[in-house]
Motif scaffolding. Structure first.
Motif, PDB file in Angstrom:
ATOM      1  N   GLY A   6      23.029  39.651  51.904  1.00  0.00           N
ATOM      2  CA  GLY A   6      23.802  39.825  50.681  1.00  0.00           C
ATOM      3  C   GLY A   6      25.060  38.984  50.613  1.00  0.00           C
ATOM      4  N   PHE A   7      25.411  38.605  49.383  1.00  0.00           N
ATOM      5  CA  PHE A   7      26.664  37.911  49.100  1.00  0.00           C
ATOM      6  C   PHE A   7      26.980  38.127  47.627  1.00  0.00           C
ATOM      7  CE2 PHE A   7      23.192  35.054  48.341  1.00  0.00           C
ATOM      8  CZ  PHE A   7      23.516  34.375  47.174  1.00  0.00           C
ATOM      9  N   ALA A   8      28.212  37.886  47.243  1.00  0.00           N
ATOM     10  CA  ALA A   8      28.628  38.058  45.853  1.00  0.00           C
ATOM     11  C   ALA A   8      29.120  36.728  45.303  1.00  0.00           C
ATOM     12  CB  ALA A   8      29.719  39.110  45.751  1.00  0.00           C
ATOM     13  N   LEU A   9      28.798  36.470  44.041  1.00  0.00           N
ATOM     14  CA  LEU A   9      29.218  35.250  43.364  1.00  0.00           C
ATOM     15  C   LEU A   9      29.923  35.596  42.064  1.00  0.00           C
ATOM     16  CD1 LEU A   9      26.097  32.915  43.702  1.00  0.00           C
ATOM     17  CD2 LEU A   9      28.239  32.756  44.933  1.00  0.00           C
ATOM     18  N   VAL A  10      30.836  34.718  41.674  1.00  0.00           N
ATOM     19  CA  VAL A  10      31.525  34.871  40.397  1.00  0.00           C
ATOM     20  C   VAL A  10      30.772  34.046  39.369  1.00  0.00           C
ATOM     21  CG1 VAL A  10      33.678  34.466  39.162  1.00  0.00           C
ATOM     22  CG2 VAL A  10      33.730  35.177  41.554  1.00  0.00           C
TER      23      VAL A  10
ATOM     24  N   ILE B 167      38.876  35.731  42.102  1.00  0.00           N
ATOM     25  CA  ILE B 167      38.527  34.389  41.632  1.00  0.00           C
ATOM     26  C   ILE B 167      39.553  33.374  42.132  1.00  0.00           C
ATOM     27  CG2 ILE B 167      38.358  32.924  39.571  1.00  0.00           C
ATOM     28  CD1 ILE B 167      37.092  35.357  38.140  1.00  0.00           C
ATOM     29  N   GLY B 168      40.832  33.732  42.071  1.00  0.00           N
ATOM     30  CA  GLY B 168      41.885  32.834  42.544  1.00  0.00           C
ATOM     31  C   GLY B 168      41.764  32.531  44.030  1.00  0.00           C
ATOM     32  N   LYS B 169      41.472  33.561  44.825  1.00  0.00           N
ATOM     33  CA  LYS B 169      41.369  33.353  46.273  1.00  0.00           C
ATOM     34  C   LYS B 169      40.113  32.567  46.646  1.00  0.00           C
ATOM     35  CE  LYS B 169      44.280  37.045  47.863  1.00  0.00           C
ATOM     36  NZ  LYS B 169      44.502  38.070  48.853  1.00  0.00           N
ATOM     37  N   ILE B 170      39.005  32.798  45.931  1.00  0.00           N
ATOM     38  CA  ILE B 170      37.768  32.074  46.230  1.00  0.00           C
ATOM     39  C   ILE B 170      37.916  30.595  45.887  1.00  0.00           C
ATOM     40  CG2 ILE B 170      35.349  31.807  45.529  1.00  0.00           C
ATOM     41  CD1 ILE B 170      35.253  34.862  45.280  1.00  0.00           C
ATOM     42  N   LYS B 171      38.639  30.288  44.798  1.00  0.00           N
ATOM     43  CA  LYS B 171      38.824  28.893  44.387  1.00  0.00           C
ATOM     44  C   LYS B 171      39.670  28.109  45.384  1.00  0.00           C
ATOM     45  CE  LYS B 171      37.994  29.149  39.465  1.00  0.00           C
ATOM     46  NZ  LYS B 171      38.554  29.044  38.122  1.00  0.00           N
TER      47      LYS B 171
ATOM     48  N   GLY C 284      39.148  27.897  48.401  1.00  0.00           N
ATOM     49  CA  GLY C 284      38.170  27.212  49.239  1.00  0.00           C
ATOM     50  C   GLY C 284      37.971  27.861  50.589  1.00  0.00           C
ATOM     51  N   GLY C 285      36.745  27.759  51.084  1.00  0.00           N
ATOM     52  CA  GLY C 285      36.413  28.267  52.404  1.00  0.00           C
ATOM     53  C   GLY C 285      36.232  29.765  52.491  1.00  0.00           C
ATOM     54  N   LEU C 286      36.343  30.480  51.367  1.00  0.00           N
ATOM     55  CA  LEU C 286      36.217  31.931  51.374  1.00  0.00           C
ATOM     56  C   LEU C 286      34.990  32.365  50.587  1.00  0.00           C
ATOM     57  CD1 LEU C 286      39.925  32.983  50.731  1.00  0.00           C
ATOM     58  CD2 LEU C 286      38.763  32.745  52.905  1.00  0.00           C
ATOM     59  N   THR C 287      34.430  33.501  50.959  1.00  0.00           N
ATOM     60  CA  THR C 287      33.263  34.036  50.293  1.00  0.00           C
ATOM     61  C   THR C 287      33.377  35.549  50.175  1.00  0.00           C
ATOM     62  OG1 THR C 287      30.847  34.026  50.284  1.00  0.00           O
ATOM     63  CG2 THR C 287      31.909  34.262  52.413  1.00  0.00           C
ATOM     64  N   LEU C 288      32.543  36.142  49.347  1.00  0.00           N
ATOM     65  CA  LEU C 288      32.494  37.595  49.198  1.00  0.00           C
ATOM     66  C   LEU C 288      31.238  38.111  49.869  1.00  0.00           C
ATOM     67  CD1 LEU C 288      33.596  38.036  45.488  1.00  0.00           C
ATOM     68  CD2 LEU C 288      34.861  38.702  47.508  1.00  0.00           C
ATOM     69  N   VAL C 289      31.410  39.046  50.800  1.00  0.00           N
ATOM     70  CA  VAL C 289      30.297  39.587  51.582  1.00  0.00           C
ATOM     71  C   VAL C 289      30.309  41.107  51.475  1.00  0.00           C
ATOM     72  CG1 VAL C 289      29.312  39.699  53.901  1.00  0.00           C
ATOM     73  CG2 VAL C 289      30.577  37.691  53.210  1.00  0.00           C
ATOM     74  N   PRO C 290      29.132  41.732  51.231  1.00  0.00           N
ATOM     75  CA  PRO C 290      29.094  43.203  51.223  1.00  0.00           C
ATOM     76  C   PRO C 290      29.136  43.741  52.650  1.00  0.00           C
ATOM     77  CG  PRO C 290      26.915  42.340  50.793  1.00  0.00           C
ATOM     78  CD  PRO C 290      27.843  41.160  50.859  1.00  0.00           C
ATOM     79  N   LEU C 291      30.009  44.705  52.915  1.00  0.00           N
ATOM     80  CA  LEU C 291      30.121  45.304  54.243  1.00  0.00           C
ATOM     81  C   LEU C 291      29.329  46.607  54.339  1.00  0.00           C
ATOM     82  CD1 LEU C 291      33.906  44.825  55.044  1.00  0.00           C
ATOM     83  CD2 LEU C 291      31.982  43.425  55.775  1.00  0.00           C
ATOM     84  N   SER C 292      29.381  47.419  53.286  1.00  0.00           N
ATOM     85  CA  SER C 292      28.631  48.675  53.318  1.00  0.00           C
ATOM     86  C   SER C 292      28.327  49.131  51.899  1.00  0.00           C
ATOM     87  CB  SER C 292      29.418  49.767  54.053  1.00  0.00           C
ATOM     88  OG  SER C 292      30.599  50.076  53.362  1.00  0.00           O
TER      89      SER C 292
ATOM     90  N   ALA D  48      27.270  55.413  43.330  1.00  0.00           N
ATOM     91  CA  ALA D  48      26.953  54.328  44.258  1.00  0.00           C
ATOM     92  C   ALA D  48      28.082  53.307  44.258  1.00  0.00           C
ATOM     93  CB  ALA D  48      25.648  53.666  43.867  1.00  0.00           C
ATOM     94  N   LYS D  49      28.565  52.970  45.447  1.00  0.00           N
ATOM     95  CA  LYS D  49      29.651  52.004  45.621  1.00  0.00           C
ATOM     96  C   LYS D  49      29.258  50.995  46.689  1.00  0.00           C
ATOM     97  CE  LYS D  49      32.667  54.441  43.150  1.00  0.00           C
ATOM     98  NZ  LYS D  49      33.285  53.956  41.933  1.00  0.00           N
ATOM     99  N   VAL D  50      29.883  49.836  46.642  1.00  0.00           N
ATOM    100  CA  VAL D  50      29.701  48.839  47.692  1.00  0.00           C
ATOM    101  C   VAL D  50      31.092  48.362  48.106  1.00  0.00           C
ATOM    102  CG1 VAL D  50      29.428  46.886  46.095  1.00  0.00           C
ATOM    103  CG2 VAL D  50      28.451  46.745  48.356  1.00  0.00           C
ATOM    104  N   GLU D  51      31.283  48.218  49.409  1.00  0.00           N
ATOM    105  CA  GLU D  51      32.538  47.687  49.930  1.00  0.00           C
ATOM    106  C   GLU D  51      32.334  46.198  50.153  1.00  0.00           C
ATOM    107  OE1 GLU D  51      35.766  48.536  53.484  1.00  0.00           O
ATOM    108  OE2 GLU D  51      33.680  49.075  53.797  1.00  0.00           O
ATOM    109  N   ILE D  52      33.060  45.376  49.384  1.00  0.00           N
ATOM    110  CA  ILE D  52      32.932  43.927  49.533  1.00  0.00           C
ATOM    111  C   ILE D  52      34.176  43.393  50.216  1.00  0.00           C
ATOM    112  CG2 ILE D  52      31.353  43.563  47.607  1.00  0.00           C
ATOM    113  CD1 ILE D  52      33.771  42.661  45.947  1.00  0.00           C
ATOM    114  N   ALA D  53      33.981  42.313  50.957  1.00  0.00           N
ATOM    115  CA  ALA D  53      35.091  41.734  51.714  1.00  0.00           C
ATOM    116  C   ALA D  53      35.273  40.274  51.353  1.00  0.00           C
ATOM    117  CB  ALA D  53      34.827  41.849  53.208  1.00  0.00           C
ATOM    118  N   LEU D  54      36.515  39.869  51.235  1.00  0.00           N
ATOM    119  CA  LEU D  54      36.854  38.463  51.128  1.00  0.00           C
ATOM    120  C   LEU D  54      36.873  37.955  52.567  1.00  0.00           C
ATOM    121  CD1 LEU D  54      37.737  36.315  49.050  1.00  0.00           C
ATOM    122  CD2 LEU D  54      40.082  36.876  49.658  1.00  0.00           C
TER     123      LEU D  54
END
Length: 158
Positions: free
Chosen positions: A50-54, A96-100, A102-110, A118-124
């Protein structure tokens, strides 16, 4: 019928903390269909790929596998479909500002149910290099050995 309370973990992505350096975390809601919720209540999900995109000012969860509901009919869902995440506008803008940068991504942790929702914990996160992973393993092993020696010392053994 009493409402569900508390937090019930459905799936966790333990490999994410090994592959990435987690900088910050957020809790997000997920837009799901009925059969997806039933499958999650049965405790079936995988966050490994899994990963998250804007996309167009919204954040979407990709690659998360929620298997088809076994008692579902023609209304069943696609297991790896793209799912929209629900966050406040200010949180989305900050991400969005932090991802732009560079070098960072959004990853689901749990993924979990919090008070029945239903919730998902996402991490920068920033990806780790191979030597980072080896360093972390060596540090964890040395910490474990220190704790063992300390415990033996407390018990009067050497």
């Amino acid at each position: 019928m009493p409402r569900e309370t508390g937090r019930k973990v459905i799936a966790s992505n333990r490999k994410a903390r090994h592959d990435y350096t987690v900088l910050d975390t957020w809790e997000a809601g997920i837009v799901l269909t009925g059969t997806e919720v039933k499958s999650l209540r049965a405790g079936r999900a995988s966050l490994v790929d899994g990963f998250a995109l804007v996309d167009d000012g919204e954040i979407y969860l990709h690659g998360v596998h929620i298997p088809e509901y076994v008692a579902g009919t023609w209304t069943n869902h696609a297991p790896r479909r793209v799912r929209k995440l629900l966050l406040h506008r200010a949180e989305i803008e900050k991400l969005i500002g932090k991802i732009k940068e560079g070098g960072l991504t959004l990853v689901p942790l749990s993924m979990y149910f919090s008070d029945g929702r239903a919730k998902v914990e996402i991490a920068l996160a920033r990806g780790k290099k191979a030597w980072d992973k080896r360093q972390d393993l060596a540090k964890r092993d040395s910490d474990r050995e220190i704790a063992r020696a300390y415990g033996r010392n407390l018990k009067g053994r050497r």
